[in-house]
Structure formats: structure tokens, C-alpha cells
Design a protein around this motif. Structure first.
Motif, PDB file in Angstrom:
ATOM      1  N   ALA A 130      38.949  -5.560 -13.775  1.00 30.76           N
ATOM      2  CA  ALA A 130      38.909  -4.458 -14.733  1.00 30.76           C
ATOM      3  C   ALA A 130      40.214  -3.669 -14.723  1.00 30.76           C
ATOM      4  CB  ALA A 130      37.739  -3.531 -14.425  1.00 30.76           C
ATOM      5  N   HIS A 131      40.665  -3.284 -15.931  1.00 31.84           N
ATOM      6  CA  HIS A 131      41.856  -2.454 -16.080  1.00 31.84           C
ATOM      7  C   HIS A 131      41.502  -1.029 -16.493  1.00 31.84           C
ATOM      8  CE1 HIS A 131      44.791  -6.062 -16.772  1.00 31.84           C
ATOM      9  NE2 HIS A 131      44.067  -6.186 -15.672  1.00 31.84           N
ATOM     10  N   ARG A 132      40.535  -0.891 -17.389  1.00 33.45           N
ATOM     11  CA  ARG A 132      40.127   0.442 -17.822  1.00 33.45           C
ATOM     12  C   ARG A 132      38.751   0.384 -18.463  1.00 33.45           C
ATOM     13  NH1 ARG A 132      41.501   1.259 -23.617  1.00 33.45           N
ATOM     14  NH2 ARG A 132      42.877  -0.426 -24.318  1.00 33.45           N
ATOM     15  N   VAL A 159      36.695  -8.328 -22.621  1.00 37.08           N
ATOM     16  CA  VAL A 159      35.732  -7.241 -22.505  1.00 37.08           C
ATOM     17  C   VAL A 159      34.558  -7.711 -21.654  1.00 37.08           C
ATOM     18  CG1 VAL A 159      34.061  -5.818 -23.750  1.00 37.08           C
ATOM     19  CG2 VAL A 159      36.347  -6.138 -24.676  1.00 37.08           C
ATOM     20  N   GLU A 160      34.141  -6.828 -20.739  1.00 34.88           N
ATOM     21  CA  GLU A 160      32.999  -7.133 -19.861  1.00 34.88           C
ATOM     22  C   GLU A 160      32.078  -5.923 -19.830  1.00 34.88           C
ATOM     23  OE1 GLU A 160      30.476  -7.186 -16.526  1.00 34.88           O
ATOM     24  OE2 GLU A 160      32.149  -5.770 -16.619  1.00 34.88           O
ATOM     25  N   HIS A 163      32.116 -14.321 -24.433  1.00 33.94           N
ATOM     26  CA  HIS A 163      32.485 -15.408 -23.531  1.00 33.94           C
ATOM     27  C   HIS A 163      31.263 -16.253 -23.211  1.00 33.94           C
ATOM     28  CE1 HIS A 163      34.868 -11.757 -22.766  1.00 33.94           C
ATOM     29  NE2 HIS A 163      35.888 -12.571 -22.578  1.00 33.94           N
ATOM     30  N   HIS A 164      31.511 -17.483 -22.802  1.00 36.88           N
ATOM     31  CA  HIS A 164      30.440 -18.298 -22.240  1.00 36.88           C
ATOM     32  C   HIS A 164      30.258 -17.987 -20.760  1.00 36.88           C
ATOM     33  CE1 HIS A 164      31.187 -21.486 -25.582  1.00 36.88           C
ATOM     34  NE2 HIS A 164      30.320 -20.571 -25.956  1.00 36.88           N
ATOM     35  N   ARG A 165      31.347 -17.529 -20.137  1.00 41.51           N
ATOM     36  CA  ARG A 165      31.329 -17.162 -18.720  1.00 41.51           C
ATOM     37  C   ARG A 165      32.531 -16.248 -18.501  1.00 41.51           C
ATOM     38  NH1 ARG A 165      33.771 -21.735 -19.845  1.00 41.51           N
ATOM     39  NH2 ARG A 165      31.793 -22.707 -20.355  1.00 41.51           N
ATOM     40  N   LEU A 166      32.455 -15.379 -17.494  1.00 37.70           N
ATOM     41  CA  LEU A 166      33.580 -14.487 -17.218  1.00 37.70           C
ATOM     42  C   LEU A 166      33.698 -14.275 -15.708  1.00 37.70           C
ATOM     43  CD1 LEU A 166      35.827 -12.904 -18.559  1.00 37.70           C
ATOM     44  CD2 LEU A 166      34.273 -10.951 -18.778  1.00 37.70           C
ATOM     45  N   PRO A 167      34.139 -15.307 -14.992  1.00 35.25           N
ATOM     46  CA  PRO A 167      34.237 -15.209 -13.529  1.00 35.25           C
ATOM     47  C   PRO A 167      35.478 -14.439 -13.097  1.00 35.25           C
ATOM     48  CG  PRO A 167      35.005 -17.347 -14.265  1.00 35.25           C
ATOM     49  CD  PRO A 167      34.531 -16.629 -15.497  1.00 35.25           C
ATOM     50  N   ALA A 168      35.417 -13.854 -11.926  1.00 36.41           N
ATOM     51  CA  ALA A 168      36.572 -13.189 -11.312  1.00 36.41           C
ATOM     52  C   ALA A 168      37.229 -12.209 -12.278  1.00 36.41           C
ATOM     53  CB  ALA A 168      37.585 -14.227 -10.825  1.00 36.41           C
ATOM     54  N   LEU A 170      37.668  -3.227 -20.003  1.00 36.68           N
ATOM     55  CA  LEU A 170      38.701  -4.139 -20.487  1.00 36.68           C
ATOM     56  C   LEU A 170      39.514  -4.615 -19.301  1.00 36.68           C
ATOM     57  CD1 LEU A 170      39.939  -5.139 -23.282  1.00 36.68           C
ATOM     58  CD2 LEU A 170      41.705  -3.412 -22.875  1.00 36.68           C
ATOM     59  N   GLY A 171      39.807  -5.920 -19.263  1.00 39.95           N
ATOM     60  CA  GLY A 171      40.581  -6.424 -18.145  1.00 39.95           C
ATOM     61  C   GLY A 171      40.993  -7.866 -18.324  1.00 39.95           C
TER      62      GLY A 171
END
Length: 249
Positions: free
Chosen positions: A130-132, A192-193, A122-127, A140-141
Motif C-alpha cells: 500500500a502507498h496511500r 487498487v485493493e 484483479h483476478h488475484r492481488l498477492p504481496a 492504492l499501491g
């Protein structure tokens, strides 16, 4: 399950193919090259999948050559995947850097049926919600705000690819924006984070166009009112979509 690994690559960028090919060999995967469409070589009247009036209305800009080429190429990858016997496709643009953490994480993602599309970069992943856990400090979320940017690395199952192939045509948004609109497409888009792949510092300069060129394509403010309305609605729809997805316990 069988997984195909695709890499999108322009004929005029052999150095990018060599770089990602070396990464792939190191972690033990075989890449299937898909020839990227060079938007500069496609005349406006030949851009069959482009709805230019819709693009201007929803995105507030004139589509760039590279945006069209990118979009058409990802559609071509879906065609190649759906014509194969693979169950899952992992799709890379050629300016990413693969790491040994990728394959173990992918195995843990596909072990649970709670996704159709998973963005790996991602270029950014705000807010982020998470799911698992998928191990190695990665989760992952869903993302409750966006767009998150980048279509440089993601995986998709067959049902997701069938739906995307059908509903992403015509082109009315840049591909990275269109890809993650699970609320509009009826697919389970996940993120994915932190990212599982990175930009390759040797090859990551964009071939679509720089910021100045991108800004020059922007329509006059009064012509972007429909874009503002669309984006406002998207904020609400994205948040609802992200919150409605139930984490696996």
C-alpha cells in the motif's frame, strides 16, 4: 480534468451493454462505447499487431482468437482517447458491475500525481504494498508478485496512454499480462485493493475461451523453456519495480 468513460462491447453482446449501461446511469456517468474486435472474424494474416513467434516464446501458448480481439480493441480505445480532449480515460470491459463507491474513489486517486495506470479489478492481488488510502477502506499501491490478471477495469492518463499505445505493439503477451508491466513500459502502474468494481454475475462468462480451450493452446514443455526464463526474470523485475515506488506521505 476531463474524464472519458469507455466500455468495450462486441456487437453480438447487447445484453452486456445494457447491463453496464444501467449501472452507469445509476451512478451518473456517460459511457462511450468502443466496438470490440471479434478475433474470430480476423484472419491470421490480417492480425497486423500480433507477433506470434514472440507470443509463443514469451507466453508459451498459441494465441487464441479472443486474446487477439481483446488486445486490438484496447489499442483502439487508446486511439479514441488520444484523439479526444479528455485528460483521463476509465476503460471498462462490458462484464463488470459498477458501484456507487467508484466515482468518489476515482476522484481521490486522480487528486495525487503518483500514477499513470491504475488497475481497478484483479483476478488475484498477492504481496500488495500500500502507498496511500483512497477512502472507503480502499488503498492504492503496487503488487510485488503476479500477474494479477484482468484488464476489465482501469484508468489511464494521457502520458500513460501515449506510452502504452507505442510500446504495447506488437502483441507478445495477453493484454492483461502486458498492461501491468510498468517496469518494462516505463509507466507508473498502480493497483487498487480491494477491487473497486466486480464481475457482473449476469454477464461475466468469458468470451475469450474457457480453461480447457486455453490449456489446449499450451506448447509442449520443451518449447516453453524460453517462457520459463522470461517469467523468472519477470518475478525479479516486478518485485524491484514495486519496491522502488515511493508511497505518498
Amino acid at each position: 480534468m476531463k474524464t472519458n468513460y469507455y466500455v468495450i462491447n462486441l456487437d453480438r453482446s447487447p445484453e452486456r451493454l445494457a447491463a453496464i449501461g444501467a449501472d452507469a446511469a445509476t451512478i451518473g456517468i456517460d459511457l462511450i462505447r468502443v466496438k470490440a474486435v471479434d478475433g474470430k472474424t480476423v484472419a491470421p494474416e490480417a492480425r497486423e499487431i500480433l507477433d506470434e513467434s514472440g507470443f509463443r516464446r514469451l507466453h508459451g501458448k498459441i494465441p487464441m482468437d479472443g486474446e487477439y480481439g481483446c488486445y486490438q480493441t484496447h489499442i483502439d480505445v487508446f486511439d479514441a482517447f488520444l484523439a479526444s480532449d479528455a485528460d483521463i480515460a476509465v476503460i471498462f470491459e462490458d462484464d463488470v458491475q459498477l458501484t456507487p463507491a467508484l466515482l468518489p474513489a476515482l476522484d481521490r486517486i486522480v487528486a495525487v500525481d503518483d500514477w499513470d495506470v491504475v488497475k481497478l479489478m484483479h483476478h488475484r492481488l498477492p504481496a500488495f504494498r500500500a502507498h496511500r488510502s483512497i477512502g472507503g477502506g480502499h488503498r492504492l499501491g503496487t503488487s510485488l508478485f503476479g500477474p494479477t490478471g484482468s484488464s476489465a477495469a482501469y484508468l489511464v492518463n494521457r502520458q500513460g496512454a501515449k506510452t502504452l499505445r507505442q510500446l504495447l505493439v506488437p502483441m507478445q503477451l495477453p493484454y492483461d499480462v502486458a498492461l501491468e508491466r510498468g517496469w518494462a513500459l516505463g509507466v507508473r502502474v498502480r493497483h487498487v485493493e480491494p477491487d473497486l468494481v466486480a464481475g457482473n454475475p449476469l454477464t461475466q462468462q468469458s468470451l475469450i475461451g474457457g480453461r480447457k480451450k486455453y490449456a489446449a493452446m499450451r506448447l509442449a514443455p520443451w518449447r516453453r523453456l524460453t517462457t520459463l526464463l522470461f517469467r523468472t526474470a519477470e518475478v525479479v523485475r516486478r518485485a524491484r519495480f514495486g519496491l522502488s515506488a515511493r508511497p505518498k506521505r
